[in-house]
Design a protein around this motif. Structure first.
Motif, PDB file in Angstrom:
ATOM      1  N   ARG A   1      -4.829   6.666  -6.276  1.00 48.73           N
ATOM      2  CA  ARG A   1      -4.648   7.205  -4.929  1.00 48.73           C
ATOM      3  C   ARG A   1      -5.577   6.512  -3.939  1.00 48.73           C
ATOM      4  NH1 ARG A   1      -3.935  13.795  -5.763  1.00 48.73           N
ATOM      5  NH2 ARG A   1      -2.021  13.666  -7.055  1.00 48.73           N
ATOM      6  N   TYR A   2      -5.087   6.333  -2.725  1.00 49.07           N
ATOM      7  CA  TYR A   2      -5.819   5.591  -1.709  1.00 49.07           C
ATOM      8  C   TYR A   2      -7.231   6.143  -1.494  1.00 49.07           C
ATOM      9  CZ  TYR A   2      -7.180   3.656   2.795  1.00 49.07           C
ATOM     10  OH  TYR A   2      -7.880   3.023   3.803  1.00 49.07           O
ATOM     11  N   HIS A   3      -7.348   7.450  -1.275  1.00 50.99           N
ATOM     12  CA  HIS A   3      -8.652   8.025  -0.941  1.00 50.99           C
ATOM     13  C   HIS A   3      -9.653   7.802  -2.069  1.00 50.99           C
ATOM     14  CE1 HIS A   3     -11.645  10.746   0.712  1.00 50.99           C
ATOM     15  NE2 HIS A   3     -11.712  11.326  -0.466  1.00 50.99           N
ATOM     16  N   ASP A   4      -9.216   7.973  -3.309  1.00 54.60           N
ATOM     17  CA  ASP A   4     -10.123   7.797  -4.445  1.00 54.60           C
ATOM     18  C   ASP A   4     -10.586   6.345  -4.550  1.00 54.60           C
ATOM     19  OD1 ASP A   4      -9.741  10.476  -5.066  1.00 54.60           O
ATOM     20  OD2 ASP A   4      -8.102  10.053  -6.469  1.00 54.60           O
ATOM     21  N   ILE A   5      -9.671   5.400  -4.325  1.00 56.14           N
ATOM     22  CA  ILE A   5     -10.010   3.984  -4.427  1.00 56.14           C
ATOM     23  C   ILE A   5     -10.945   3.566  -3.293  1.00 56.14           C
ATOM     24  CG2 ILE A   5      -9.059   1.649  -4.371  1.00 56.14           C
ATOM     25  CD1 ILE A   5      -6.445   2.918  -5.541  1.00 56.14           C
ATOM     26  N   ALA A   6     -10.614   3.986  -2.077  1.00 56.27           N
ATOM     27  CA  ALA A   6     -11.458   3.637  -0.926  1.00 56.27           C
ATOM     28  C   ALA A   6     -12.854   4.223  -1.079  1.00 56.27           C
ATOM     29  CB  ALA A   6     -10.802   4.127   0.361  1.00 56.27           C
TER      30      ALA A   6
ATOM     31  N   GLY B   1      -2.888   2.093  -4.166  1.00 60.07           N
ATOM     32  CA  GLY B   1      -3.447   2.747  -2.982  1.00 60.07           C
ATOM     33  C   GLY B   1      -2.731   2.336  -1.711  1.00 60.07           C
ATOM     34  N   ASN B   2      -2.294   1.080  -1.655  1.00 56.33           N
ATOM     35  CA  ASN B   2      -1.589   0.582  -0.477  1.00 56.33           C
ATOM     36  C   ASN B   2      -0.173   1.142  -0.353  1.00 56.33           C
ATOM     37  OD1 ASN B   2      -3.577  -1.003   0.701  1.00 56.33           O
ATOM     38  ND2 ASN B   2      -3.051  -2.820  -0.495  1.00 56.33           N
ATOM     39  N   ARG B   3       0.334   1.756  -1.426  1.00 59.48           N
ATOM     40  CA  ARG B   3       1.657   2.386  -1.372  1.00 59.48           C
ATOM     41  C   ARG B   3       1.551   3.913  -1.459  1.00 59.48           C
ATOM     42  NH1 ARG B   3       6.524  -0.589  -2.720  1.00 59.48           N
ATOM     43  NH2 ARG B   3       6.110  -2.806  -2.363  1.00 59.48           N
ATOM     44  N   ASP B   4       0.363   4.445  -1.198  1.00 56.84           N
ATOM     45  CA  ASP B   4       0.159   5.893  -1.304  1.00 56.84           C
ATOM     46  C   ASP B   4       0.675   6.571  -0.032  1.00 56.84           C
ATOM     47  OD1 ASP B   4      -0.679   8.482  -1.689  1.00 56.84           O
ATOM     48  OD2 ASP B   4      -2.747   7.968  -2.202  1.00 56.84           O
ATOM     49  N   GLU B   5       1.696   7.414  -0.196  1.00 53.82           N
ATOM     50  CA  GLU B   5       2.290   8.103   0.955  1.00 53.82           C
ATOM     51  C   GLU B   5       1.330   9.096   1.597  1.00 53.82           C
ATOM     52  OE1 GLU B   5       3.609  10.021  -2.923  1.00 53.82           O
ATOM     53  OE2 GLU B   5       3.378   7.999  -2.096  1.00 53.82           O
TER      54      GLU B   5
ATOM     55  N   GLN C   1      -1.483   8.247   2.607  1.00 49.38           N
ATOM     56  CA  GLN C   1      -2.171   7.431   3.605  1.00 49.38           C
ATOM     57  C   GLN C   1      -1.197   6.687   4.518  1.00 49.38           C
ATOM     58  OE1 GLN C   1      -5.349   7.341   4.239  1.00 49.38           O
ATOM     59  NE2 GLN C   1      -5.385   5.649   5.724  1.00 49.38           N
ATOM     60  N   PHE C   2      -0.092   6.205   3.933  1.00 49.59           N
ATOM     61  CA  PHE C   2       0.867   5.392   4.676  1.00 49.59           C
ATOM     62  C   PHE C   2       2.256   6.024   4.589  1.00 49.59           C
ATOM     63  CE2 PHE C   2      -2.345   2.444   2.903  1.00 49.59           C
ATOM     64  CZ  PHE C   2      -2.898   1.971   4.086  1.00 49.59           C
TER      65      PHE C   2
ATOM     66  N   LYS D   1       1.504  -1.692  11.605  1.00 49.88           N
ATOM     67  CA  LYS D   1       0.107  -2.027  11.916  1.00 49.88           C
ATOM     68  C   LYS D   1      -0.847  -1.189  11.053  1.00 49.88           C
ATOM     69  CE  LYS D   1       1.291  -3.100  16.721  1.00 49.88           C
ATOM     70  NZ  LYS D   1       1.450  -4.546  16.531  1.00 49.88           N
ATOM     71  N   PRO D   2      -0.795  -1.378   9.732  1.00 48.84           N
ATOM     72  CA  PRO D   2      -1.556  -0.522   8.820  1.00 48.84           C
ATOM     73  C   PRO D   2      -3.055  -0.656   9.010  1.00 48.84           C
ATOM     74  CG  PRO D   2      -0.747  -2.462   7.677  1.00 48.84           C
ATOM     75  CD  PRO D   2      -0.115  -2.482   9.039  1.00 48.84           C
ATOM     76  N   ARG D   3      -3.716   0.447   9.154  1.00 45.44           N
ATOM     77  CA  ARG D   3      -5.167   0.440   9.312  1.00 45.44           C
ATOM     78  C   ARG D   3      -5.815   0.830   7.985  1.00 45.44           C
ATOM     79  NH1 ARG D   3      -7.155   3.499  14.602  1.00 45.44           N
ATOM     80  NH2 ARG D   3      -9.045   2.416  13.926  1.00 45.44           N
TER      81      ARG D   3
END
Length: 388
Positions: free
Chosen positions: A42-47, A306-310, A312-313, A324-326
């Motif tokens: 998951r994005y949050h865990d990875i970041a 993480g880059n495909r985690d809904e 976050q995105f 324009k993904p941040r």
């Protein structure tokens, strides 16, 4: 049926995204038996892990299948304060080289590579364009002598691969790394005798308040940069080309208005990053989503997931030029965010500007692509294009 995620599997090489979604939804902290490590998807865990280097250490290596003697001596395989010292010295070398001065040479290299495919009805984007561009750009930046570009590229590509059966670096991968290390050592020795305005010379002489890179740091930093400069940049370009070939509306918009390339690059870094998975080493117990990972365990940060985690995105499986993904993870994050991200973005933008002047309309000829066997990176080995 028991769910299995095997980062060494050819299935994962070809299309990891359905498996990533299952990981995120059902197994956000997954024990991977094949790799003997946990997988965070998951994005949050990875970041968060990228920021918390005190807990998620890189000092025992960051590649899923590590190369010998590399851990603890490169930017990607050290933690602060040693990492901060290395990064400052390497940044100093980059500043001395004045990389902005490479823009016009890059453009000339891109023009020449594009001209080589002019008039073709079908060609391999990787073999006939991107590899020629990336190798020549790297040689120009590092100051490598021309003449053996193909050998250097072949060795760099082998270095990032692993054996899908043994789940380890095979003899050919280790031999490629040792060849590259010896090659870098010979160039470093020449530059110490006769410095030039190139990155290897500046690495050798980089000094801040009396502090310099030691011999091992210069050697392994140079070796890593050759590998990353060829394979990571090449993978970045091939994934962008793949996206533009598959999404005709985006390709037409970008070729009509080259200023949109910057947005296409960022969305490709999110949607189809070549840097898929990197390793960390836990320094203390961590409990996430009801599962405790123990100090001493290894953890895989699945950036591609993480880059495909809904979470976050929104609509993450759509390649959207207007997104324009941040905060995407295409260049990693935290203290280990890629130092070469600015030059990589510049190089890819210039390359595609020149490529699209010659080949504005194209599509891939084969749906089933041969993918590089790598537990860390993901990119096709061949990308045949039809010109329309």
């Amino acid at each position: 049926m028991t769910f299995v995620f095997d980062p060494y599997s050819p299935v994962v090489d070809a299309d990891p995204f359905p498996l990533y979604k299952t990981l995120r939804d059902e197994h956000p902290v997954y024990w991977c038996e094949q790799a003997q490590m946990w997988v965070l998807s998951r994005y949050h865990d990875i970041a968060t892990a990228g920021r918390e280097w005190q807990t998620y250490s890189s000092a025992q290596g960051n590649l899923m299948t590590e190369l010998p003697q590399r851990a603890g001596a490169t930017l990607g395989t050290t933690d602060p304060p040693r990492h901060d010292r290395l990064r400052a010295l390497v940044q100093y070398a980059f500043m001395k080289r004045n990389l902005e001065g490479l823009a016009e040479p890059m453009r000339e290299i891109a023009r020449n590579a594009a001209e080589a495919v002019r008039g073709s009805r079908e060609f391999d984007f990787i073999e006939e364009f991107s590899s020629r561009f990336t190798v020549r750009v790297l040689f120009a930046a590092l100051g490598l002598p021309l003449g053996n570009e193909q050998v250097v590229r072949d060795k760099a590509v082998l270095m990032v691969q692993s054996d899908p059966v043994t789940r380890a670096k095979g003899p050919e991968h280790i031999a490629a790394y040792e060849w590259m290390r010896d090659y870098a050592a010979s160039i470093i020795a020449e530059r110490r005798k006769a410095p030039q305005n190139d990155l290897i010379s500046h690495f050798s002489m980089a000094e801040i308040d009396g502090d310099k890179l030691d011999e091992r740091e210069v050697l392994l930093t140079t070796t890593t940069l050759i590998m990353a400069g060829i394979e990571s940049l090449g993978g970045f370009m091939s994934m962008l080309a793949l996206n533009l070939a598959d999404f005709a509306d985006v390709r037409r918009a970008v070729t009509a208005d080259p200023s949109l390339l910057a947005d296409a690059i960022e969305e490709s870094l999110r949607f189809n990053t070549s840097a898929q998975r990197f390793k960390r080493h836990l320094q203390k117990d961590v409990t996430l989503h009801g599962t405790t990972m123990k100090a001493g365990d290894f953890v895989c940060l699945a950036y591609g997931s993480g880059n495909r985690d809904e979470r976050q995105f929104p609509n993450p499986d759509i390649y959207d030029l207007a997104r324009k993904p941040r905060g995407h993870l295409g260049f990693g994050g935290g203290v280990h965010a890629c130092l070469g991200s600015a030059i990589a973005r510049m190089a890819v933008k210039i390359a595609f500007e020149e490529f699209h002047k010659v080949v504005p309309d194209y599509s891939r000829t084969e749906q089933q692509l041969p993918w590089m066997p790598s537990s860390t990176f993901r990119s096709p080995l061949v990308l045949k294009m039809a010109v329309h």
